[in-house]
Design an enzyme around this catalytic site. Structure first.
Site, mmCIF file in Angstrom:
data_model
loop_
_atom_site.group_PDB
_atom_site.id
_atom_site.type_symbol
_atom_site.label_atom_id
_atom_site.label_comp_id
_atom_site.label_asym_id
_atom_site.label_seq_id
_atom_site.Cartn_x
_atom_site.Cartn_y
_atom_site.Cartn_z
ATOM 1 C CG HIS A 165 -0.230 -0.226 2.517
ATOM 2 N ND1 HIS A 165 0.605 0.719 3.068
ATOM 3 C CD2 HIS A 165 -0.210 -1.283 3.372
ATOM 4 C CE1 HIS A 165 1.091 0.273 4.204
ATOM 5 N NE2 HIS A 165 0.623 -0.945 4.412
ATOM 6 C CG HIS A 208 4.264 -1.835 1.975
ATOM 7 N ND1 HIS A 208 2.952 -2.213 2.015
ATOM 8 C CD2 HIS A 208 4.877 -2.482 2.995
ATOM 9 C CE1 HIS A 208 2.766 -3.060 2.999
ATOM 10 N NE2 HIS A 208 3.913 -3.242 3.628
ATOM 11 C CD GLU A 252 9.175 7.675 12.200
ATOM 12 O OE1 GLU A 252 8.164 8.311 12.549
ATOM 13 O OE2 GLU A 252 10.293 8.182 12.067
ATOM 14 C CE LYS A 253 0.127 0.331 11.066
ATOM 15 N NZ LYS A 253 0.420 -1.069 11.299
ATOM 16 C CB VAL A 282 1.756 6.661 4.311
ATOM 17 C CG1 VAL A 282 0.793 7.224 3.268
ATOM 18 C CG2 VAL A 282 3.201 6.869 3.854
ATOM 19 C CB SER A 292 -2.301 -1.160 8.401
ATOM 20 O OG SER A 292 -2.277 -2.536 8.713
#
Ligand code: PAF
Length: 312
Positions: A43, A46, A160-161, A188, A197
């Site tokens: 997504h 990435h 960082e998610k 994002v 995600s």
């Protein structure tokens, strides 16, 4: 063996030896190598990692491997979204130069359950996600260590998610002296603040709307800190209240931690950096998010939290 695959023509490597050779050859010709480890279902998050790698490296390998070792829940593994052909097209369009798509038997010749050597990042890997998903970070650390060993000297890009994952892989690269520079990249978000995600695809429209409670909770914690609240428990309780008002969400944890080791913050007066963390189940999906309260608030999170959620 490096074979172009699908309409995109992106070279695809399926073996460990093939990847190692491909990247060693590139380095021998003076190219710098970037590695973007993924589990597929690519997504925008990435794609931002791939874009960053493309901007900084000559050769960019994207690995696509749904790692069974990091799933405690068989149902979660069975339902993890898979879309290889689309992933290869997306990776090629984003500028990746090779995809590594191994079978489970290639990564774990004796089967994932029979690995006798695994990597465990103590303490850092035991808290929060580690406590809620026992063994998860051992699975992540083990597969990432294998990917680092295969790739050789490179820069490796992580979002960082998954802030705790980023901390775990940074630590393992340092502790085990991998010649890898771990690069963390910003989360994002969707326009309503929800972090991108692969698991979002499993949400119904109602659950998808409810899932925006995670970034709202982070925003409420941030607001409390900006208003001068210095007691972590009070900041956390603001976040908890927001999640508890959403009927479709079930809170796992909401925490204010020290960014350096993710240990619970004792007092904001001790000095940062800090990180706000939240995890909740929405419908069938467990979602996580986090926020750096020391940086400018991302635009999507600046939109505001309804007054009743601010404790007003
Ligand atoms: O973040 C992920 O997608 C996975 O945990 C990773 C880093 C690719 C390891 O399997």
């Amino acid at each position: 063996m490096v074979a172009p695959k699908g309409a995109c023509g992106l070279p695809v490597v399926a073996t460990v030896a093939g990847l190692t050779r491909h990247l060693a050859d590139a380095r021998a010709q003076g190219a710098s190598v970037g590695l973007v480890p993924t589990m597929g279902a690519l997504h925008a998050g990435h794609l931002s990692l791939i874009a960053r790698a493309v901007a900084e490296c000559d050769v960019v390998a994207v690995s696509i491997f749904v790692n069974p070792l990091q799933f405690g829940d068989a149902d979660d593994l069975a339902h993890y979204p898979r879309a290889l052909d689309t992933d290869l097209d997306l990776a090629a369009t984003a500028g990746a130069t090779v995809a590594f798509v191994p079978a489970v038997e290639e990564m774990y010749p004796d089967g994932p359950g029979d690995m006798t050597t695994t990597v465990s990042v103590r303490d850092l890997g035991d808290r929060w996600e580690g406590a809620s998903r026992p063994g998860h970070f051992d699975g992540v650390a083990t597969v990432v260590a294998k990917l680092f060993a295969m790739a050789g000297p490179c820069r490796a890009y992580f979002g960082e998610k998954d802030f705790q994952q980023l901390a775990v892989v940074s630590r393992l690269a340092r502790d085990l002296s991998f010649p890898v520079e771990v690069v963390g990249c910003p989360t994002v978000r969707e326009p309503d603040g929800l972090a991108r995600s692969s698991r979002n695809a499993r949400l119904s429209p109602e659950e998808r709307a409810a899932a925006a409670v995670l970034p709202r909770a982070l925003r409420a914690g941030f607001d409390a800190m900006v208003e001068g609240e210095y007691r972590p428990a009070m900041v956390e309780s603001r976040m908890v209240q927001v999640v508890e008002r959403e009927p479709l969400a079930r809170l796992d944890y909401a925490a204010l931690v020290r960014a350096v080791d993710l240990s619970p913050a004792a007092s904001l007066l001790d000095g940062g950096p800090f990180r706000l963390l939240v995890a909740a189940r929405v419908g069938p999906v467990r979602l996580i998010d986090n926020l750096d309260p020391g940086e400018d608030l991302p635009a999507e999170l600046a939109a505001g939290v309804p007054a009743q959620e601010r404790g007003a």
